[in-house]
Design a protein around this motif. Structure first.
Motif, mmCIF file in Angstrom:
data_model
loop_
_atom_site.group_PDB
_atom_site.id
_atom_site.type_symbol
_atom_site.label_atom_id
_atom_site.label_comp_id
_atom_site.label_asym_id
_atom_site.label_seq_id
_atom_site.Cartn_x
_atom_site.Cartn_y
_atom_site.Cartn_z
ATOM 1 N N UNK B 174 11.655 38.621 63.522
ATOM 2 C CA UNK B 174 10.565 37.861 62.920
ATOM 3 C C UNK B 174 9.917 37.018 64.003
ATOM 4 N N UNK B 176 7.524 33.829 64.829
ATOM 5 C CA UNK B 176 7.021 32.616 64.190
ATOM 6 C C UNK B 176 6.230 31.826 65.206
ATOM 7 N N UNK B 178 2.897 28.642 65.705
ATOM 8 C CA UNK B 178 2.073 27.627 65.071
ATOM 9 C C UNK B 178 0.631 27.959 65.400
ATOM 10 N N UNK B 182 -2.487 24.301 63.255
ATOM 11 C CA UNK B 182 -1.272 23.529 63.019
ATOM 12 C C UNK B 182 -0.366 24.092 61.942
ATOM 13 N N UNK B 183 -0.715 25.262 61.407
ATOM 14 C CA UNK B 183 0.139 25.852 60.376
ATOM 15 C C UNK B 183 1.130 26.812 61.017
ATOM 16 N N UNK B 184 2.277 26.943 60.364
ATOM 17 C CA UNK B 184 3.263 27.912 60.842
ATOM 18 C C UNK B 184 2.965 29.262 60.202
ATOM 19 N N UNK B 185 2.967 30.279 61.004
ATOM 20 C CA UNK B 185 2.748 31.620 60.482
ATOM 21 C C UNK B 185 3.843 32.538 61.012
ATOM 22 N N UNK B 186 4.207 33.523 60.217
ATOM 23 C CA UNK B 186 5.277 34.435 60.620
ATOM 24 C C UNK B 186 4.843 35.869 60.406
ATOM 25 N N UNK B 187 5.527 36.743 61.108
ATOM 26 C CA UNK B 187 5.244 38.178 60.987
ATOM 27 C C UNK B 187 6.508 38.917 61.393
ATOM 28 N N UNK B 188 6.841 39.967 60.669
ATOM 29 C CA UNK B 188 7.975 40.804 61.064
ATOM 30 C C UNK B 188 7.519 41.815 62.105
#
Lengths: 264, 441
Positions: B174, B176, B178, B182-188
């Motif tokens: 994964x 992860x 910022x 300022x937002x945290x975003x994730x991606x596999x």
């Protein structure tokens, strides 16, 4: 004892041990039958209405003390919505997960922040994943093939191999299932990475059945889910499910605002 | 010619001494060339890893400030900018569009903080040429092209990172980050390839498709991190950068003042500046890896120091040998002077002897050093210590020396030998014939 009695006893024993008298398949299931097995498995666990249960999650990491969490799980299968709200211990109370429109969000009331996360997210750092708490969609997400009929303890099971379908967003691209032939429920599951590495083994030894008025049929819920980490041997998570309630839930429950309100 | 023939005869006459001195000179030349080759190898490794991972020969970076207090390293209107760069940069071979990020890669068992490099589809072949897949996973990169997982981006890691994450090709991870908001975003993602380490730079770099990184950062279309410009001749980078700056100014773009800082240092500096909007920075590859060139500087300084010490020892040795030779050949000197050889020629005799021996020995030593460097380089000897691998910028010992460097080392050593013989030669030239003859009696 007379020889004739010995012979009769011998014949009876041979007959008793004969495979013909035991439950089991005469032939391997066809592709369509395998698909139907998965569909039945999903349908058995699905509720057309809402779904709420209270549970304990015990996490044991190798070399560390056991930690325990109390959680509430809410589901609305018709709208593919899921919420997990942690209620204990105090340090974790108010944290939660919300699944809306194929996206999973994590909320931490300490910093008042929502974070988008993925299927591979460990729920509150345990060895569980979103899919362990959510509606079963195996028929939709995986293509299955039959491995064989096996014995799992005292049970006769069908061993299936599942490969993720191209469009599926799943944590584990390869899964093996052991389904109880008598009930069709999953007794054992193993999750693999795409490279074939075994990552987790799950045992679901007991299933409970609850009647759903909205569905007009029973809903099967595992009483216990045991998740064993195959990479960090000695690390495992046990989820116990209780107080299952299939009555309708509040309309605004599956919203960020509702989850935030639980920690104020 | 007479003097040269006499020099050669004298060298042959004192062949044991000549041989010993020659061996010493050859050894010094050999060591010089090996040290030069080591510096050359580090430079070549640095250049290779830097231009694969972190920089082009030139870089066109963008910095965008929506308000005075923030700054983002993004380049807007990329397509038009790329066309301009391609058209107006002298000696350009290629212009690559790259994205840059920083975040976490999380596996089933651990996580690492790392830089993320987004490469374009047109770069894949070049990257596969530059990267060496870890042999353990097969000779060809285990690119994930399985239909089942084609949806997930393929992440290319390096061996050290893979070891820390305990992953192999095919494992899921994964990502992860910022976002700029300022937002945290994730991606596999799926581990597509594990490549051999490329020194310090590869310790904090992972590669992924640019489109995936752009999605992770939620970039708008036609936005990117940087343009990497590849030139036909990297040595023309400075002049090409100057020409490109002019072209960009003429194209109406606002430029930052040239600086030799890497982009992440620039980013911090710019966050305190009061302007708003988009500005562009043009840097050369050295600027982007300036935090690593200290290694080359340190090694060059060390090489110079050791070479000076060796040169001093050689000078003392040659001088000493020539003093002995002058004393031993006083009669010969007297005879030569008596039959009419000038002082200059007597002096030249000793100098030419030294130069001849020095040149022959230095060339021999330099050539052997060059051959040894080449063989060591081909042997790809693994470097056992992690710290040493980071300094050498490579997992294996790399040595690289140019023919011009070989010749230069040999000539320099020859010059030192010649200069060392100068004083004894002058003293020999000043000996009066009668003094020389009387010394026999």
């Amino acid at each position: 004892m007379r020889a004739i009695h010995m012979l009769a006893l011998f014949l009876l024993a041979a007959l008793a041990l004969s495979p013909a008298l035991h439950a089991g398949r005469e032939r391997p299931p066809t592709a369509r039958e395998i698909e139907q097995m998965l569909e039945a498995l999903d349908e058995r666990q699905r509720n057309s209405g809402d779904y709420r249960w209270e549970g304990m999650i015990y996490q044991q990491e190798r070399g560390k003390a056991e930690t325990a969490y109390q959680a509430l799980v809410f589901r609305r299968d018709e709208e593919d919505k899921l919420m997990i709200l942690f209620t204990a211990p105090r340090t974790e109370a108010g944290k939660g997960y919300l699944r809306i429109d194929q996206t999973l969000f994590r909320y931490d009331p300490t910093i008042g922040r929502w974070e988008r996360t993925t299927e591979r997210e460990r729920i509150l750092g345990t060895n569980t994943r979103r899919a362990d708490f959510d509606e079963s969609r195996l028929a939709e997400e995986y293509a299955a093939s039959y491995v064989g009929e096996e014995a799992l303890g005292a049970y006769t099971v069908d061993h299936l191999l599942l490969q993720a379908r191209p469009a599926s967003d799943v944590a584990y691209p390869r899964v093996e299932l052991w389904l109880d032939q008598a009930t069709g429920n999953t007794l054992k599951r193993q999750d693999f990475s795409a490279s074939g590495k075994l990552l987790r083994t799950l045992y679901l030894p007991t299933w409970n059945r609850y009647y759903s008025e909205s569905k007009g049929d029973d809903v099967y819920v595992p009483a216990e889910i045991r998740v064993y980490d195959e990479l960090e041997v000695g690390t495992y998570t046990i989820v116990t499910v209780k107080n299952v309630d299939l009555r309708p839930l509040p309309a605004n429950l599956f919203t960020k605002a509702w989850l935030e309100s639980q920690s104020r | 010619m007479v003097v040269l023939r006499l020099s050669l005869q004298n060298l042959w006459g004192a062949r044991h001494r000549s041989l010993l001195l020659g061996l010493a000179l050859s050894l010094v030349a050999f060591l010089w060339v090996i040290m030069l080759a080591l510096s050359g190898g580090i430079r070549a490794s640095l250049l290779r890893s830097a231009t694969t991972l972190a920089t082009g020969h030139l870089n066109v970076s963008g910095y965008y400030k929506s308000s005075a207090g923030d700054v983002a390293a993004v380049l807007t209107d990329v397509a038009r900018l790329r066309r301009l760069v391609r058209a107006r940069t002298p000696g350009v071979a290629e212009v690559r569009v790259r994205n840059r990020g920083w975040g976490k890669v999380i596996s089933e068992t651990s996580s690492i903080q790392t830089g993320m490099i987004g490469y374009g589809d047109d770069e894949i072949d070049d990257l596969l040429d530059a990267l060496t897949p870890v042999a353990e996973y097969g000779d060809t990169p285990a690119l994930i092209d399985d239909e089942g997982m084609a949806r997930l981006p393929s992440l290319w890691l390096f061996a050290d990172q893979a070891e820390r994450l305990r992953v192999e090709p095919g494992d899921g991870v994964t990502l992860r980050i910022e976002t700029l908001g300022g937002q945290t975003n994730t991606m596999d993602a799926i581990v597509g390839m594990i490549a051999e380490d490329m020194g310090l730079l590869s310790s904090f770099s992972v590669l992924m498709p640019s489109s995936a990184l752009a999605e992770l950062y939620q970039f708008a279309p036609d936005t990117a991190g940087v343009l990497h410009v590849v030139l036909d001749d990297i040595d023309r980078a400075d002049s090409a950068a100057a020409a490109l700056r002019q072209a960009l100014l003429q194209g109406g773009h606002e430029l930052l003042e040239p600086s030799s800082e890497p982009f992440f240092v620039r980013l911090q500096e710019l966050s305190t500046e009061a302007w708003r909007g988009q500005k562009i920075d043009v840097t050369v590859w050295r600027d982007e890896v300036s935090y690593l060139t200290w290694i080359l500087t340190a090694l060059t300084t060390l090489t110079a120091l050791l070479s000076s010490i060796l040169a001093g020892l050689i000078a003392i040795g040659v001088m000493n040998v020539q003093w002995i030779a002058v004393r031993e050949r006083t009669t010969e000197i007297g005879t030569l002077r008596a039959i009419g050889m000038s002082r200059a020629r007597v002096g030249a005799l000793f100098v030419i002897e030294s130069l001849t021996l020095g040149f022959a020995a230095a060339m021999c030593g330099a050539w052997l050093g060059g051959a040894a460097a080449k063989l060591l380089d081909l042997a790809e000897i693994p470097v056992p210590l992690e710290a040493l691998r980071a300094i050498l910028m490579s997992n294996t010992l790399r040595l690289h020396v140019e023919a011009s460097s070989l010749l230069g080392a040999a000539c320099l050593l020859t010059g030192i030998v010649g200069l060392s013989a100068l004083w004894p030669a002058l003293r020999a030239a000043r000996i009066a014939p009668v003094t020389a003859i009387q010394s026999v009696a």
